[in-house]
Design a protein around this motif. Sequence first.
Motif, PDB file in Angstrom:
ATOM      1  N   ASN A  93     -13.793 -14.325  -7.191  1.00 44.09           N
ATOM      2  CA  ASN A  93     -12.929 -13.156  -6.967  1.00 44.09           C
ATOM      3  C   ASN A  93     -13.518 -11.887  -7.580  1.00 44.09           C
ATOM      4  OD1 ASN A  93     -12.314 -13.241  -9.731  1.00 44.09           O
ATOM      5  ND2 ASN A  93     -10.292 -14.167  -9.432  1.00 44.09           N
ATOM      6  N   GLY A  94     -14.633 -12.039  -8.315  1.00 47.85           N
ATOM      7  CA  GLY A  94     -15.397 -10.888  -8.775  1.00 47.85           C
ATOM      8  C   GLY A  94     -14.758 -10.049  -9.855  1.00 47.85           C
ATOM      9  N   ASN A  95     -13.815 -10.606 -10.603  1.00 51.99           N
ATOM     10  CA  ASN A  95     -13.162  -9.794 -11.638  1.00 51.99           C
ATOM     11  C   ASN A  95     -13.795  -9.961 -13.013  1.00 51.99           C
ATOM     12  OD1 ASN A  95     -12.285 -12.311 -12.439  1.00 51.99           O
ATOM     13  ND2 ASN A  95     -10.085 -11.847 -12.310  1.00 51.99           N
ATOM     14  N   GLY A  96     -14.864 -10.772 -13.098  1.00 53.12           N
ATOM     15  CA  GLY A  96     -15.549 -10.950 -14.369  1.00 53.12           C
ATOM     16  C   GLY A  96     -14.836 -11.864 -15.341  1.00 53.12           C
ATOM     17  N   ILE A  97     -13.762 -12.505 -14.903  1.00 55.67           N
ATOM     18  CA  ILE A  97     -12.987 -13.401 -15.763  1.00 55.67           C
ATOM     19  C   ILE A  97     -12.995 -14.796 -15.146  1.00 55.67           C
ATOM     20  CG2 ILE A  97     -10.722 -13.836 -16.797  1.00 55.67           C
ATOM     21  CD1 ILE A  97     -10.100 -10.863 -16.369  1.00 55.67           C
ATOM     22  N   LYS A  98     -13.106 -15.812 -15.980  1.00 50.86           N
ATOM     23  CA  LYS A  98     -13.059 -17.186 -15.466  1.00 50.86           C
ATOM     24  C   LYS A  98     -11.588 -17.594 -15.299  1.00 50.86           C
ATOM     25  CE  LYS A  98     -15.181 -21.752 -16.078  1.00 50.86           C
ATOM     26  NZ  LYS A  98     -14.071 -22.450 -15.422  1.00 50.86           N
ATOM     27  N   ASP A  99     -11.004 -17.141 -14.192  1.00 52.40           N
ATOM     28  CA  ASP A  99      -9.582 -17.412 -13.957  1.00 52.40           C
ATOM     29  C   ASP A  99      -9.336 -18.108 -12.622  1.00 52.40           C
ATOM     30  OD1 ASP A  99     -10.235 -15.324 -12.296  1.00 52.40           O
ATOM     31  OD2 ASP A  99      -8.545 -14.042 -12.861  1.00 52.40           O
ATOM     32  N   GLU A 100     -10.412 -18.640 -12.025  1.00 53.13           N
ATOM     33  CA  GLU A 100     -10.270 -19.316 -10.737  1.00 53.13           C
ATOM     34  C   GLU A 100     -10.255 -20.840 -10.925  1.00 53.13           C
ATOM     35  OE1 GLU A 100     -13.126 -15.758 -10.047  1.00 53.13           O
ATOM     36  OE2 GLU A 100     -12.836 -17.354 -11.536  1.00 53.13           O
ATOM     37  N   PHE A 101      -9.635 -21.509  -9.950  1.00 50.80           N
ATOM     38  CA  PHE A 101      -9.607 -22.972  -9.928  1.00 50.80           C
ATOM     39  C   PHE A 101     -10.124 -23.455  -8.578  1.00 50.80           C
ATOM     40  CE2 PHE A 101      -6.238 -21.577 -12.803  1.00 50.80           C
ATOM     41  CZ  PHE A 101      -6.647 -22.205 -13.974  1.00 50.80           C
ATOM     42  N   GLY A 102     -10.709 -24.642  -8.593  1.00 56.64           N
ATOM     43  CA  GLY A 102     -11.338 -25.151  -7.382  1.00 56.64           C
ATOM     44  C   GLY A 102     -10.384 -25.782  -6.399  1.00 56.64           C
ATOM     45  N   ILE A 103      -9.357 -26.489  -6.925  1.00 55.02           N
ATOM     46  CA  ILE A 103      -8.470 -27.250  -6.044  1.00 55.02           C
ATOM     47  C   ILE A 103      -7.045 -27.205  -6.586  1.00 55.02           C
ATOM     48  CG2 ILE A 103      -8.885 -29.472  -7.221  1.00 55.02           C
ATOM     49  CD1 ILE A 103      -8.665 -28.979  -3.402  1.00 55.02           C
ATOM     50  N   GLY A 104      -6.058 -27.051  -5.702  1.00 50.31           N
ATOM     51  CA  GLY A 104      -4.665 -26.937  -6.119  1.00 50.31           C
ATOM     52  C   GLY A 104      -4.009 -28.289  -6.341  1.00 50.31           C
ATOM     53  N   LEU A 105      -3.019 -28.314  -7.242  1.00 52.95           N
ATOM     54  CA  LEU A 105      -2.272 -29.542  -7.527  1.00 52.95           C
ATOM     55  C   LEU A 105      -0.906 -29.167  -8.084  1.00 52.95           C
ATOM     56  CD1 LEU A 105      -2.676 -32.649  -7.445  1.00 52.95           C
ATOM     57  CD2 LEU A 105      -3.290 -32.534  -9.864  1.00 52.95           C
ATOM     58  N   THR A 106       0.111 -30.010  -7.807  1.00 58.10           N
ATOM     59  CA  THR A 106       1.453 -29.792  -8.345  1.00 58.10           C
ATOM     60  C   THR A 106       1.882 -30.977  -9.193  1.00 58.10           C
ATOM     61  OG1 THR A 106       2.793 -30.889  -6.639  1.00 58.10           O
ATOM     62  CG2 THR A 106       2.005 -28.654  -6.154  1.00 58.10           C
ATOM     63  N   LYS A 107       3.021 -30.818  -9.848  1.00 59.78           N
ATOM     64  CA  LYS A 107       3.533 -31.860 -10.736  1.00 59.78           C
ATOM     65  C   LYS A 107       3.887 -33.146  -9.997  1.00 59.78           C
ATOM     66  CE  LYS A 107       8.220 -29.888 -10.509  1.00 59.78           C
ATOM     67  NZ  LYS A 107       9.305 -29.245 -11.298  1.00 59.78           N
ATOM     68  N   LYS A 108       4.137 -33.063  -8.684  1.00 59.47           N
ATOM     69  CA  LYS A 108       4.450 -34.272  -7.916  1.00 59.47           C
ATOM     70  C   LYS A 108       3.202 -35.063  -7.552  1.00 59.47           C
ATOM     71  CE  LYS A 108       8.839 -32.918  -5.803  1.00 59.47           C
ATOM     72  NZ  LYS A 108       9.573 -32.739  -4.518  1.00 59.47           N
ATOM     73  N   ILE A 109       2.047 -34.460  -7.673  1.00 59.12           N
ATOM     74  CA  ILE A 109       0.728 -35.044  -7.370  1.00 59.12           C
ATOM     75  C   ILE A 109       0.591 -35.384  -5.887  1.00 59.12           C
ATOM     76  CG2 ILE A 109      -1.006 -36.789  -7.948  1.00 59.12           C
ATOM     77  CD1 ILE A 109       0.316 -37.124 -10.666  1.00 59.12           C
ATOM     78  N   TRP A 110       1.522 -36.226  -5.373  1.00 54.62           N
ATOM     79  CA  TRP A 110       1.473 -36.610  -3.953  1.00 54.62           C
ATOM     80  C   TRP A 110       2.467 -35.746  -3.177  1.00 54.62           C
ATOM     81  CZ3 TRP A 110      -2.432 -38.939  -5.572  1.00 54.62           C
ATOM     82  CH2 TRP A 110      -2.412 -39.893  -6.580  1.00 54.62           C
ATOM     83  N   ASP A 111       2.281 -34.439  -3.218  1.00 55.15           N
ATOM     84  CA  ASP A 111       3.222 -33.502  -2.611  1.00 55.15           C
ATOM     85  C   ASP A 111       2.849 -33.261  -1.152  1.00 55.15           C
ATOM     86  OD1 ASP A 111       5.372 -31.716  -2.576  1.00 55.15           O
ATOM     87  OD2 ASP A 111       4.801 -30.815  -4.492  1.00 55.15           O
ATOM     88  N   THR A 112       3.656 -32.454  -0.446  1.00 51.72           N
ATOM     89  CA  THR A 112       3.310 -32.115   0.935  1.00 51.72           C
ATOM     90  C   THR A 112       2.210 -31.058   0.997  1.00 51.72           C
ATOM     91  OG1 THR A 112       5.193 -30.601   0.915  1.00 51.72           O
ATOM     92  CG2 THR A 112       5.516 -32.727   1.981  1.00 51.72           C
ATOM     93  N   GLY A 113       2.063 -30.293  -0.061  1.00 52.87           N
ATOM     94  CA  GLY A 113       1.001 -29.300  -0.143  1.00 52.87           C
ATOM     95  C   GLY A 113       0.501 -29.189  -1.564  1.00 52.87           C
ATOM     96  N   PHE A 114      -0.747 -28.740  -1.744  1.00 51.85           N
ATOM     97  CA  PHE A 114      -1.361 -28.659  -3.065  1.00 51.85           C
ATOM     98  C   PHE A 114      -1.292 -30.048  -3.714  1.00 51.85           C
ATOM     99  CE2 PHE A 114       0.211 -24.526  -1.862  1.00 51.85           C
ATOM    100  CZ  PHE A 114      -0.823 -23.662  -2.189  1.00 51.85           C
ATOM    101  N   GLU A 115      -1.848 -31.010  -3.020  1.00 54.32           N
ATOM    102  CA  GLU A 115      -1.651 -32.420  -3.369  1.00 54.32           C
ATOM    103  C   GLU A 115      -2.972 -33.145  -3.564  1.00 54.32           C
ATOM    104  OE1 GLU A 115      -2.981 -34.352  -0.987  1.00 54.32           O
ATOM    105  OE2 GLU A 115      -2.790 -33.242   0.869  1.00 54.32           O
TER     106      GLU A 115
END
Length: 592
Positions: free
Chosen positions: A232-254
């Motif tokens: 994202n070019g902001n000079g900060i290490k604030d990115e993540f490679g893959i999304g995940l939620t607390k349900k783990i096996w969710d309909t999205g970000f799973e």
Amino acid sequence: MRKSKMTSLLALAMSAILVLSQAGCGSGGKDTGESTAPAAAGTQAETAQEAKEPAEKGDPFGKYEEPVKMTAMTSIATTASATDYENSLWSAKMGELFNIDIEYVFLAAKEQYDERVNLMLASGDLPDVMNVSLTQMHQMIEAGLLQPLTDVYDGYVTDQAKEAMTKDGTFPFDAATVDGELYGIPWVQPRIETCHALFVNEKWRKDNDLPEPDTWENFEKMIYAFADGDPNGNGIKDEFGIGLTKKIWDTGFEATSIANAFGAYPNAWIQGADGNIVYGSVQPEMKPVLEKLAQYYKDGLIDPEFIVKDYDTEAELVTKEQLGAMFGIQWTGLMGSCLQSLYENSADPDSLEWKIYPIPSVDGKETSPVVYDYSSQWLVVNKDFANPEAVAKICNYMHFMGLGPQETGPEGYPELAISYEEWENMWNNDSYRLYSPETEHGNIDRWEHWFQAMEDGDTTWIDSNYLAKDQFYAMQRFAEDGSKMTDNFGEPSISAASWQFTYRLCGQTFMYALDQKEKNNLTSDLRGSFVSESMIENQAVLEDLEIQTFTNIITGQSPVDEFDSFVEQWNVLGGEMITQEINEWHESMSGQ
């Protein structure tokens, strides 16, 4: 209810489901992609009715000479009211076109509704028609309270509605078929539409000269670069490679799709190599999946706050340009309005690009994604109701209104023609319907025709369908003008553009799902909407145990070997009994 009675009832409910599952699935529950629907409703019906006279063909849209009063019940959303249904445009249209007078005698949110249904089961005092769950339907069948609908389905339901409802197989019809008779019209939710895919920030991938994620090696190169390369070019290490939620096996970000890539099927009941039905989350294939997720977490690819986030809050990372990829169902990009908000808030929205990819392969073979049958309601008819064919007319009309041709009406029924303005008002502004299956939208057919028309310019099919037409010309304007596109009123609209930017990913996911179905490469969950007595008693505890154990392993609080202890606990706390019940249904089916 005594255990023996429940076991008998549930075997009745599941025997038909497992017939289809066996016919449509090989080892591991692979979906053949072929509909097993016979001419009659449900696969069981064909054998039982070989000697039965064909159903007399009735008038699928005929208007009764005298008003037909139909008392009805249905569960409603917590945001809806009884008045919404009583004053519904759809109810009024049933009276205008068919002389069907729908009188709602009870409307309530699901929990309260189920309580009322259970009381009615005890008294036997049912309305003329009502929506019920699979278990409730089979309790009513066993009590002799319902009217068989086989002749109604065969004689009155239109070919258009039948094709739409059985195109993805007859799973929900077989679940409602007992001794060759169909007892409920399902709210069909096609399994193919639950297929998950990989959503990728294509701009980040291209800007960083990363390979397409067609193998697991390339996928990992991509997500590590997203997390470590400051895309994202902001000079900060604030990115993540893959999304995940607390349900783990969710309909999205799973992480379900990651597991599928490794040949594991958490949160799904599948057919094991020995032919028995097993729960995917306790199979040995899960251990390397958890080990891999723990490594991703340790290496900073996963948001450490995933343990408290649902998909809407995790989706905020997309809007903030802090997430490069996620797995999920076709509408994942709409979760939390993440891609729409990203587009609308961007200084240069036309430079943005997100793309759908297949779930990457670990071993060189295509990953087989899991799909679910979410059909959970059936429209049933009281044994004493004199006009059961009325439910077929409602079913037919709902499919006609979604699938067309609305401007001219079905062939032979010009009186059903409706203007675009009236159709739009009903379709988009009034969701208070007695019956509304997902198949009324014809989602995959529309996307196939849309993509084809974008290539060859032939809009003949699209122009005959208001629902298809409504979106297609907006898609064209977005393809030509991007963020400068106009809305349906000719006004420049960034919100219309952001919707199209996101919505096209739904279509890409559907086309991926269709491709996998045609290759016989979908793995079906065999549970459907079925609930056993042991599930009612133990499922919540087992689900909590699973999520807590797996979360601890992923975050490094527990070693991966904790999985072995989890499997033992899962079996002791009710999992073994549930597995036994499911396999008893299988044996019952095999003995028929």
